[in-house]
Design a protein around this motif. Sequence first.
Motif, PDB file in Angstrom:
ATOM      1  N   ILE A 173       7.448 -15.215   1.907  1.00  0.00           N
ATOM      2  CA  ILE A 173       6.622 -14.172   1.008  1.00  0.00           C
ATOM      3  C   ILE A 173       7.462 -13.615  -0.238  1.00  0.00           C
ATOM      4  N   GLY A 174       8.951 -13.276   0.029  1.00  0.00           N
ATOM      5  CA  GLY A 174       9.870 -13.245  -1.049  1.00  0.00           C
ATOM      6  C   GLY A 174       9.626 -14.168  -2.452  1.00  0.00           C
ATOM      7  N   ARG A 175       9.368 -15.484  -2.018  1.00  0.00           N
ATOM      8  CA  ARG A 175       9.189 -16.444  -3.163  1.00  0.00           C
ATOM      9  C   ARG A 175       8.133 -16.088  -3.878  1.00  0.00           C
ATOM     10  N   PHE A 176       7.126 -15.444  -3.403  1.00  0.00           N
ATOM     11  CA  PHE A 176       5.700 -15.291  -4.121  1.00  0.00           C
ATOM     12  C   PHE A 176       5.728 -13.778  -4.420  1.00  0.00           C
ATOM     13  N   GLU A 177       7.024 -13.079  -4.763  1.00  0.00           N
ATOM     14  CA  GLU A 177       7.090 -11.819  -5.215  1.00  0.00           C
ATOM     15  C   GLU A 177       6.314 -11.471  -6.549  1.00  0.00           C
ATOM     16  N   GLU A 178       6.554 -12.448  -7.417  1.00  0.00           N
ATOM     17  CA  GLU A 178       5.970 -12.288  -8.642  1.00  0.00           C
ATOM     18  C   GLU A 178       4.377 -12.190  -8.514  1.00  0.00           C
ATOM     19  N   THR A 179       3.916 -13.260  -7.708  1.00  0.00           N
ATOM     20  CA  THR A 179       2.384 -13.147  -7.452  1.00  0.00           C
ATOM     21  C   THR A 179       1.880 -11.772  -7.072  1.00  0.00           C
ATOM     22  N   LEU A 180       2.838 -11.340  -6.038  1.00  0.00           N
ATOM     23  CA  LEU A 180       2.404 -10.089  -5.395  1.00  0.00           C
ATOM     24  C   LEU A 180       2.552  -8.797  -6.504  1.00  0.00           C
ATOM     25  N   ASN A 181       3.670  -9.089  -7.313  1.00  0.00           N
ATOM     26  CA  ASN A 181       3.670  -8.015  -8.393  1.00  0.00           C
ATOM     27  C   ASN A 181       2.541  -8.116  -9.100  1.00  0.00           C
ATOM     28  N   LYS A 182       1.948  -8.982  -9.639  1.00  0.00           N
ATOM     29  CA  LYS A 182       0.686  -9.152 -10.168  1.00  0.00           C
ATOM     30  C   LYS A 182      -0.437  -8.564  -9.660  1.00  0.00           C
ATOM     31  N   VAL A 183      -0.747  -8.987  -8.349  1.00  0.00           N
ATOM     32  CA  VAL A 183      -1.866  -8.624  -7.537  1.00  0.00           C
ATOM     33  C   VAL A 183      -1.319  -8.123  -6.207  1.00  0.00           C
ATOM     34  N   SER A 184      -1.108  -6.859  -6.612  1.00  0.00           N
ATOM     35  CA  SER A 184      -0.556  -6.101  -5.074  1.00  0.00           C
ATOM     36  C   SER A 184      -1.547  -6.022  -4.028  1.00  0.00           C
ATOM     37  N   ILE A 185      -2.836  -5.979  -4.398  1.00  0.00           N
ATOM     38  CA  ILE A 185      -3.863  -5.998  -3.273  1.00  0.00           C
ATOM     39  C   ILE A 185      -3.560  -7.349  -2.428  1.00  0.00           C
ATOM     40  N   LEU A 186      -2.847  -8.146  -2.583  1.00  0.00           N
ATOM     41  CA  LEU A 186      -2.852  -9.237  -1.743  1.00  0.00           C
ATOM     42  C   LEU A 186      -1.873  -8.873  -0.600  1.00  0.00           C
ATOM     43  N   ALA A 187      -1.291  -8.163  -0.615  1.00  0.00           N
ATOM     44  CA  ALA A 187      -0.407  -7.789   0.488  1.00  0.00           C
ATOM     45  C   ALA A 187      -1.143  -7.121   1.406  1.00  0.00           C
ATOM     46  N   VAL A 188      -2.204  -6.555   1.197  1.00  0.00           N
ATOM     47  CA  VAL A 188      -3.148  -5.671   2.334  1.00  0.00           C
ATOM     48  C   VAL A 188      -3.696  -6.695   3.452  1.00  0.00           C
ATOM     49  N   PHE A 189      -3.814  -8.044   3.040  1.00  0.00           N
ATOM     50  CA  PHE A 189      -4.422  -8.965   3.827  1.00  0.00           C
ATOM     51  C   PHE A 189      -3.372  -9.930   4.548  1.00  0.00           C
ATOM     52  N   ILE A 190      -2.274  -9.622   4.420  1.00  0.00           N
ATOM     53  CA  ILE A 190      -1.224 -10.328   5.246  1.00  0.00           C
ATOM     54  C   ILE A 190      -1.343 -10.187   6.895  1.00  0.00           C
ATOM     55  N   PRO A 191      -1.259  -8.883   7.347  1.00  0.00           N
ATOM     56  CA  PRO A 191      -1.613  -8.972   8.619  1.00  0.00           C
ATOM     57  C   PRO A 191      -2.569  -9.486   9.294  1.00  0.00           C
ATOM     58  N   LEU A 192      -3.566  -9.286   8.565  1.00  0.00           N
ATOM     59  CA  LEU A 192      -5.035  -9.707   8.979  1.00  0.00           C
ATOM     60  C   LEU A 192      -5.155 -11.296   9.172  1.00  0.00           C
ATOM     61  N   ILE A 193      -4.702 -11.906   8.148  1.00  0.00           N
ATOM     62  CA  ILE A 193      -4.351 -13.442   8.065  1.00  0.00           C
ATOM     63  C   ILE A 193      -3.381 -13.822   9.127  1.00  0.00           C
ATOM     64  N   ALA A 194      -2.294 -13.290   8.961  1.00  0.00           N
ATOM     65  CA  ALA A 194      -1.070 -13.750  10.315  1.00  0.00           C
ATOM     66  C   ALA A 194      -1.641 -13.713  11.461  1.00  0.00           C
ATOM     67  N   GLY A 195      -2.157 -12.332  11.831  1.00  0.00           N
ATOM     68  CA  GLY A 195      -2.522 -11.866  13.077  1.00  0.00           C
ATOM     69  C   GLY A 195      -3.658 -12.745  13.565  1.00  0.00           C
ATOM     70  N   MET A 196      -4.684 -13.089  12.694  1.00  0.00           N
ATOM     71  CA  MET A 196      -5.649 -13.860  13.372  1.00  0.00           C
ATOM     72  C   MET A 196      -5.326 -15.504  13.521  1.00  0.00           C
ATOM     73  N   ALA A 197      -4.447 -15.889  12.810  1.00  0.00           N
ATOM     74  CA  ALA A 197      -3.837 -17.179  13.009  1.00  0.00           C
ATOM     75  C   ALA A 197      -3.111 -17.085  14.492  1.00  0.00           C
ATOM     76  N   GLY A 198      -2.420 -16.338  14.547  1.00  0.00           N
ATOM     77  CA  GLY A 198      -1.652 -15.904  15.875  1.00  0.00           C
ATOM     78  C   GLY A 198      -2.759 -15.787  17.036  1.00  0.00           C
ATOM     79  N   ASN A 199      -3.776 -15.147  16.933  1.00  0.00           N
ATOM     80  CA  ASN A 199      -4.694 -15.078  17.912  1.00  0.00           C
ATOM     81  C   ASN A 199      -5.485 -16.212  18.449  1.00  0.00           C
TER      82      ASN A 199
END
Lengths: 435, 435
Positions: free
Chosen positions: A286-312
Amino acid sequence: IQKNDIDAFRKEFLEVHPYDQAKFFVSQEEDIRKQIYTYLSPAEMAELFHNLDSEDQEKILHEMAPSYVAEMLAQMYADDAVDVLNELEKDQVVSYLTIMDDEAAKEIKDLLHYEEKTAGSIMTTEFVAISANKTIREAMKILKSEAPDAETIYYIYVVDDEKRLVGVLSLRDLIIADDNKLVSEVMNDRVVYVSVSEDQENVARMMMDYDFVALPVLDYQRHLLGIITVDDIMDVIEEEASEDYSKLAGVPDGEGNGYSAFSAAKKRLPWLIILLLLGMFTASLIGRFEETLNKVSILAVFIPLIAGMAGNTGTQALAIAVRGIALGESDHNSKVQLLQKEIGTGLIIGFVCGILVMLIVDVWQHNFYLGLLVGTAIFCTLTVSTMTGALIPLVMHKFKIDPAVASGPFITTLNDIISILIYFGLATLLMNYLV
Amino acid sequence: IQKNDIDAFRKEFLEVHPYDQAKFFVSQEEDIRKQIYTYLSPAEMAELFHNLDSEDQEKILHEMAPSYVAEMLAQMYADDAVDVLNELEKDQVVSYLTIMDDEAAKEIKDLLHYEEKTAGSIMTTEFVAISANKTIREAMKILKSEAPDAETIYYIYVVDDEKRLVGVLSLRDLIIADDNKLVSEVMNDRVVYVSVSEDQENVARMMMDYDFVALPVLDYQRHLLGIITVDDIMDVIEEEASEDYSKLAGVPDGEGNGYSAFSAAKKRLPWLIILLLLGMFTASLIGRFEETLNKVSILAVFIPLIAGMAGNTGTQALAIAVRGIALGESDHNSKVQLLQKEIGTGLIIGFVCGILVMLIVDVWQHNFYLGLLVGTAIFCTLTVSTMTGALIPLVMHKFKIDPAVASGPFITTLNDIISILIYFGLATLLMNYLV
C-alpha cells in the motif's frame, strides 16, 4: 464411604462404570487417591485409569509406585497402554517395561514400533482368532475361554496355519449357526481389512462406510496382526475433526484448555508473527501507492471492506475444498469439477456483491467512478479469492501435503495481498476520472 | 455378469458387502439399475440402499415402483428408514406409508415424531429386551430367535412388566455366565441411558466417554423406547464436527459438493451480503476520519495489517472457546477460567506483536511516533480481539445459542470495526506528533 472400610468401598465403587469411577477419582485429594491405590488391584485400577484424560494420567502415574504402574499397564489392553506410554519420556517407558512381566512387555514393545497415526498405532492385539476347520460348538467354547481378555468378541477372525486371515465370523453368525457346522462353512471369506501402515483417517472412513465395530489389521503377507475397535475410531474421528477445525482457525496443534495463558501465547505467537510479517508486506504494498492515496484519500476508506470480503470468500472456498477432500472426493475428475464449480460460484458472488457495492458507494459518495472502481474491485477480488481458496488446498493435496495446513488466516492474508494489488491497480487505471 | 443370468449375478453380488454393492450400483446406467431391481428382493435392496448417500437415495427412489419402495423401507431398520423419509416431501412420505404393511408403518410413524437432532430421532426400535426372571439359557434362546432382526445383539436389555428398563446384559456376560443362573443375577442394574429428548451431541459424548456400542433410550417414566447404536453415533460425530467447521468458515449448512455453482452462490450470498453491509459500516467509520487521513496519508498503509491481525487473533480465541464448550467444559468456573486465560494470552500476544511492529515501523519509516502509534494500536486491538473472540461464544452458550453460530467471518468483521476505532482513536490523540 472412606472410613477405612475397604470392603464397603470396593463393593460400591466397583459397581459403577469405570468412567464414573475415574471422574470421582480425579476429584479427590491426593491422600485419598493414595488410599484408593491400596484398595484396588492394578487390574481394577487399569479400567479406571483408561478413562482419565492424558494430562491426569501423567500426573497420577507419578503418584503410584513403579511396580504398581507396570502391573497396571500390563493389565490394560495393549493399545491403551501404548497410548499412555507414548506420552511419557523414553527412559521412563523403558523403566516401566523392564519391571513388567515379559509377555505383556513384548506385546507393548511391538505396538510401540508403529508410526503414529497409522492403523498399527491404534490397533490392539487382544482379539479372538480360530482356525477354519473347527466346528461352531468348538468355536463357541474357545470364545468363552478367551472372552474375558479380548477387547472385542463381536468378531471372530479365522486364520490358517500361518496366521494368515482367511475369513471372519460375527458373533451374530455364530449364535444363529447350527452347532455342528464347520467354521469354514459359516464364515465370510470376503473380509474387509486394513493394512498396518494405513493412515488412521482412512481407517475411520472405512469403519464408517462399512458400519463395522472392529476391523482386522494385516501386514503385507496377509498375516493378522491386530484389530481396531470402534471406540478407538470414535476418538480418531474427533481428533481429526478437531485438528482440521484448529487449523482453519490458525490455532496450533495440541493447545488444550489446561494450558496457561503464557504457554498458549507461546504456541500461537510464531504463527501470528509470520502473519504479521505478511501483513507488513501488505502494508509496504500500500505504501507504494501512497501518492495515489494522497490524491484520493477516500480510497483508504474501502481497504478493509475489500480485503475483508476477499478473506471471507476465500475462507468459504477453502473450507468447502478441504471438506471435499476429507470426504474422499480426491480423484482428478472431482478436483477439476470442484475447481470449476468454485470459479463459477466466485463469478456469481463477485457479480452480485460488485453491483451492490457499486450502487451503495455511488449513492453514498455521489461519485459514479468511485462506485465503479470499488464495485469492479469487489468483483475481481471475490472471483480471484474464491478460486485461490479452492485451488491452494487442491494443489497441496496433489503434492501430498495435508490441505488443512492451509489455514484460514494464511488464505486470508494471501487474499489481502491479492485484493490490495487489484484495488490499487484499478485505482491507478481510473485515476484521471477519480480526481 | 449382466447377461441375464440372474442366479450367477445374485450369487456374486450378494456375497460382497452392501457398501461395495452400493458403490457398484450407482456407477451403473439407469437401464442396468432397473434390471437389478428385478433381480433383488426389496429386503436385499434395503441393505444396499442404506449405503447410498442421501442425494443418490432420492434419485433412485424415483426410479423404483412405489410398492417396491414401501416394501424396501419396511425391511430397513426403522431409524434408517426414517432418515430416508425425512429427506422427502410430506405427501410422498404419506403415500409410501399407506402402501406399507401396518406394523412397519406404525414403527416408522412413531420415530418420525421426534424432533430432529434428539436421541429420539436417531434411535432404532429393533432391540432385544427380556424379562429379569428368565434363566441365561432361556435368554440365549430368545436372542437366537431375535438376532436376525435386531440392529444390535451385543446388549440385551432387561425390562420389568411395564417395559421399564431395570438392567442390561452384554452378550459377553451372557456367553461367560452359567446357563442356569437367572438374568437378574448376572445383569448390571446401573444402566447408563439417555433420555429421548437429549441432544444428539450429548449422546455422542456419552457414547465416547463410556465406550459402549449401544445406549438405551428411555422416556421420563424410564420406559425403554429404543436404542442408539455406535454406527449412527459415528455419523453424528462427523456431522457435528463438519457443522462446526463450516460455521467457522462461514459456509452455510448443507452445502455439499454435489451442488451447482449457482446454488452454492445462492447459499453463500445472504451471509456475504450481511458481511458486506458490516464492511460498509466499517468503511463509513473510516470515512469519519477522512480529515485525519488527509493529513497523514501514511496511516492508511497500516489499516489491513491492524484489521487482519485483529481478525486472526479473534478467530484463534473463538476456536479455542468453541472447542472448549464442545468438550463439555461449560460450567461457570471453567468459563471464567477460560476467559481469564484468553485475556492473559491476549495481553502477552499483544505486547510481543506490539513491540515488534513498533520496531519495524520505526526502522522502516524513520518515524518514532508512527511506530509508537501502530505498535500501541496492535497491542490494544490484539488484547481486545482475543477477549472478544473468547467472550462472544461463551455468552452465546450462556443464552443457549449454539456458540458455533458466531462464525469466523462474523468475529473477524466485528474485530475489524473495533480495531479501526482503536487505531484512528489513537491516531487522533497523537495527531500533533504525527504531522
